[in-house]
Design an enzyme around this catalytic site. Structure first.
Site, PDB file in Angstrom:
ATOM      1  N   HIS A  31       0.860  -1.193   0.000  1.00  0.00           N
ATOM      2  CA  HIS A  31       0.000   0.000   0.000  1.00  0.00           C
ATOM      3  C   HIS A  31       0.893   1.239   0.000  1.00  0.00           C
ATOM      4  O   HIS A  31       1.874   1.296   0.749  1.00  0.00           O
ATOM      5  CB  HIS A  31      -0.896  -0.005   1.251  1.00  0.00           C
ATOM      6  CG  HIS A  31      -1.690   1.260   1.436  1.00  0.00           C
ATOM      7  ND1 HIS A  31      -1.344   2.213   2.373  1.00  0.00           N
ATOM      8  CD2 HIS A  31      -2.793   1.725   0.801  1.00  0.00           C
ATOM      9  CE1 HIS A  31      -2.220   3.200   2.319  1.00  0.00           C
ATOM     10  NE2 HIS A  31      -3.110   2.936   1.375  1.00  0.00           N
ATOM     11  N   HIS A  77       1.659  11.014  -2.124  1.00  0.00           N
ATOM     12  CA  HIS A  77       0.394  10.847  -1.419  1.00  0.00           C
ATOM     13  C   HIS A  77      -0.307  12.191  -1.470  1.00  0.00           C
ATOM     14  O   HIS A  77       0.102  13.134  -0.796  1.00  0.00           O
ATOM     15  CB  HIS A  77       0.648  10.400   0.027  1.00  0.00           C
ATOM     16  CG  HIS A  77      -0.561   9.816   0.677  1.00  0.00           C
ATOM     17  ND1 HIS A  77      -0.707   9.692   2.029  1.00  0.00           N
ATOM     18  CD2 HIS A  77      -1.701   9.312   0.141  1.00  0.00           C
ATOM     19  CE1 HIS A  77      -1.874   9.141   2.304  1.00  0.00           C
ATOM     20  NE2 HIS A  77      -2.492   8.898   1.180  1.00  0.00           N
TER      21      HIS A  77
END
Length: 489
Positions: A31, A77
């Site tokens: 992830h 991110h």
């Protein structure tokens, strides 16, 4: 001083049938694979991607965004303070390291926040970087997933058919930065794995209100066709609710992504439906948005429902990650583990919440341990005396099988001898892993970490074994081992 040399707890070659569709396997899944540290302010880099691939991880996740000049593509991110890394650098590192640990396929999951023009640029980058390594399907949607064997040394792209860029720009900013995980105060080697049974409905409601939604609804109107043509595993939830998400289409297969708490909530009402969905389709589970510290969750919640891609933050450590690493010691460490038949039966769909009769009992004897004297400074555990070691032994599995036990502490001894036997009745041994930890008892402070390992029950071999232990991050110690015996009755 005794030196243990024999090690035969498991089979070290690929021995599962690798000719079944991808949906029949648990797949070692990362992830936010590009993050070095936490989810809010750490650097993005190709280094953790390389490290993950070298450990056998087979699914790499990249979040792709326009760079500051809007003329190239970065990986970061989004809506956080993470520093970006260029997409092309990540792609080149994936190509160089994809098949170092395993020849079986690498899936790149893309979370796409791009304009149509940049999608076309990404398509060119991917095509030119991977060339013949890239698996491109002959039809837009697959009727069935191909097998790992047929995809050896192939790169597979998985994402949603891209949404409109303006929608991504207008989406609400992510997350409440003031939220904290209660687990942060857990002991240094990571908190105990959360129980599947311990969450209340209020917990789920609170989680969902805090969740940073990673999987927004799709709009297909604005998409570079050359980009769309690269997508081999289509993802997306669709417009309806849970029943629609879990609908099995006999003519095509797809990937569904759920956050950890979405899965936990769905499992309360739709457990067997999830299992049925994963017999043909792929389910990816990802950490909830408030795990800012890059912690993880109990992977068994996904596995016991057939989820193939239980996505983990690989850059940290803790007991959940040890269990993840343990599962993928199976099948020669190739990153693909065939799901047990109990999850693939059509006539009676497995329900993880139904307690089954005991199928087998595992007997574990912990005889003694050694190697700390060589691998640790002699003052590491205690400045003035030898350490006081004890061993924790237990099972990670379905709720009925999950338990931890411990030996007594042996005082002042670098080569502790416990000679204690434990029995573990197992209702679903196919989904069980043996957890082993050694700690050094400290009366005045927190107990010190002395090593850990996690071993799939399906691969344990009867007899006396020298079991190597690993560090908190999963690296094998040079000398630290336990002498143990395993038996099934």
């Amino acid at each position: 001083m005794v030196i243990f040399t024999r090690y035969g707890t498991s089979i070290h070659t690929v021995h599962h049938d690798m000719n079944l569709p991808l949906s029949h396997y648990f797949i070692f899944t990362g992830h936010n694979s590009y993050l070095i540290g936490n989810q809010l302010s750490s650097d993005c880099s190709d280094v953790p991607i390389i490290q993950a691939l070298e450990r056998g991880v087979r699914v790499i996740e990249l979040d792709i965004w326009p760079n500051s000049a809007k003329n190239d593509v970065d990986v970061l991110h989004g809506r956080t303070l993470t520093t970006p890394v260029q997409l092309i650098k990540c792609l080149k590192s994936i190509k160089a390291h994809a098949f170092v640990a395993s020849e079986y396929p690498v899936v790149i999951t893309l979370e796409d926040h791009l304009t149509t023009e940049l999608q076309a640029k990404v398509a060119k980058m991917i095509t030119e970087t991977f060339g013949d390594m890239l698996f491109t399907p002959e039809t837009e949607s697959l009727a069935e997933f191909p097998s790992p064997e047929s995809l050896k040394k192939k790169i597979i792209i998985s994402t949603k058919p891209p949404k409109e860029y303006l929608k991504a720009k207008e989406a609400k900013a992510g997350g409440n930065g003031s939220q904290k995980e209660n687990d942060s105060a857990a002991e240094a080697w990571g908190g105990e794995i959360p129980s599947f049974k311990s969450r209340s409905t209020a917990d789920f409601k609170e989680d969902l209100e805090e969740e940073v939604e990673e999987e927004e609804d799709i709009q297909d109107d604005h998409c570079a066709p050359e980009y769309r043509n690269l997508i081999a595993i289509h993802a997306g939830k669709g417009k309806g609710g849970l029943d629609d998400w879990l609908r099995v289409d006999p003519d095509k297969v797809r990937r569904l992504s759920l956050s950890e708490q979405e899965l936990e909530k769905a499992a309360k009402t739709h457990g067997p439906q999830i299992v049925r969905f994963t017999q043909r389709n792929i389910l990816r589970v990802y950490p909830k948005g408030i795990r800012f510290d890059s912690s993880n969750y109990n992977p068994l919640i996904g596995w016991m429902h057939g989820a193939q891609m239980v996505a983990f933050n690989m850059q940290g450590y803790g007991r959940s990650l040890w269990v993840m690493q343990g599962m993928f010691k199976s099948n020669g460490g190739c990153g693909y583990v065939k799901k047990p038949e109990i999850l693939m039966k059509n006539e009676s769909i497995f329900d993880p919440r139904v307690k089954l009769p005991v199928k087998v009992t595992l007997k574990v004897t912990v005889y003694m341990g050694e190697g700390w004297y060589f691998d640790f400074k002699h003052t590491h555990f205690d400045a003035y005396s030898p350490p006081d070691f004890y061993t924790r032994v237990g099972i990670a599995g379905v709720p009925a099988d999950t338990i931890m036990k411990r030996t007594k502490a042996i005082e002042d001894n670098w080569i502790p001898a416990w000679n204690e036997e434990f029995e573990f009745p197992l209702t679903v041994p196919e989904l069980a892993l043996l957890r082993i930890e050694v700690h050094e008892y400290d009366m005045s402070e927190k107990d010190d970490f002395g090593g850990q390992t996690c071993l799939p029950i399906s691969e344990l071999r009867k007899g006396i074994r020298a079991v190597p232990l690993h560090s908190q991050k999963g690296d094998k110690y040079k000398s630290v081992k336990l002498l143990m015996s395993f038996d099934f009755v």
